[in-house]
Design an enzyme around this catalytic site. Sequence first.
Site, PDB file in Angstrom:
ATOM      1  N   ARG A   6      -8.927  -1.933  14.618  1.00  0.00           N
ATOM      2  CA  ARG A   6      -7.780  -1.223  14.053  1.00  0.00           C
ATOM      3  C   ARG A   6      -8.179   0.073  13.347  1.00  0.00           C
ATOM      4  NH1 ARG A   6      -6.126  -4.295  17.028  1.00  0.00           N
ATOM      5  NH2 ARG A   6      -4.450  -5.809  16.824  1.00  0.00           N
ATOM      6  N   SER A  42       3.036  -6.223  12.773  1.00  0.00           N
ATOM      7  CA  SER A  42       2.062  -6.783  11.832  1.00  0.00           C
ATOM      8  C   SER A  42       1.935  -5.876  10.610  1.00  0.00           C
ATOM      9  CB  SER A  42       0.694  -6.926  12.505  1.00  0.00           C
ATOM     10  OG  SER A  42       0.763  -7.810  13.596  1.00  0.00           O
ATOM     11  N   GLU A  70      -1.587  -2.699   7.562  1.00  0.00           N
ATOM     12  CA  GLU A  70      -1.613  -1.981   8.832  1.00  0.00           C
ATOM     13  C   GLU A  70      -0.495  -0.947   8.887  1.00  0.00           C
ATOM     14  OE1 GLU A  70      -1.642  -3.072  13.598  1.00  0.00           O
ATOM     15  OE2 GLU A  70      -2.386  -4.516  12.141  1.00  0.00           O
TER      16      GLU A  70
END
Length: 349
Positions: free
Chosen positions: A166, A242, A344
């Site tokens: 990520r 998310s 995130e």
Amino acid sequence: MQLNVLKNYPLSELTTFKIGGAARFYVKAESTDSVYDSIDFAKQHGVPFYVLGGGSNLLVSDKGYDGVIIHMSNTETETRTDGESVYKTCGAGVVWDNFVSECVNENLFGVECLSGIPGTVGASPVQNIGAYGQSVDNLISEVTALDATTGDIVKFSNADCKFSYRKSFFNSEGFGQYIIVSVKYILKRTGKPNVKYHDLEKYFLKNANITLQEVRTAILKIREYKGMLQMEGFRGFKCAGSFFKNPVVSAAHFDNISDIINAAASARNWYWPIANSSEVKVSAACLIENCFGKGFRTGRVGLSPNHTLAIVNYDDATFDEVMDFAKQIEDTVYERFKVTLDREVQILR
């Protein structure tokens, strides 16, 4: 070129959270030149700028944004074949799932498990998006970006992007400096669909003859069930997917977490050892569910009843309500597991 700048532009409808005030200035950037001119406009007016894609990973303050929103809308595409490899170059404004659907329809391997992820192509390298055993760091050949400080066009190789979980150069060292205008991907004309992820293995029951279209259909059904789909014709929630990343912990820390999780006897497939490392990636959803349970709710904000990584705007919640709820999740998970959850979702205020 003539730049069409709109004032006091409402942002809530440009995000999947459906929360947020107005932008002082808004530009729909359909070319690289318009991106450059938008940055110049921001400098002339002494205000910041923010690059917006699909708005699927963004929570905007109810006070809005006192700057220029540059809405990436360039959708040019180009395809080149070289033997068994197919190179597709897409403008940053191309809808990500449209790109995936096109690849699957052309029977090109490598991106099928990334079906249903919201957002645009330009965001894919930034977050190094991934799901169900695939991620774009294995697909990207080249990223073309505009240097906001110099106005130069810069091309980044896969190695230049510095991909990790990520994370990439574009949301770390290069954050705010480089604006992605196009991405080149490598797909394969032959291969086998990727169905190694446990959800897919369970769905197909180890069926050996699976098509790319069947994998895509399965992914969309699984994502819909989890409430993570933001597509017309499918059930979904007002959320940003998310909200938190899966944390990475040391082996010793993992043992402590494992004792708590195993005592609860409530989770399977909740951790992934990192190759060539003593660290372990842990499911943030599992940690949150162990603390709260699916569907936990406070007023107008809550966890999805299908997946605890999604914080949902149930009933016209405010920015502050979502932020307070997120902090409650973070504080409780830290108190129980001594794990800090990283967000995130990007916050714009």
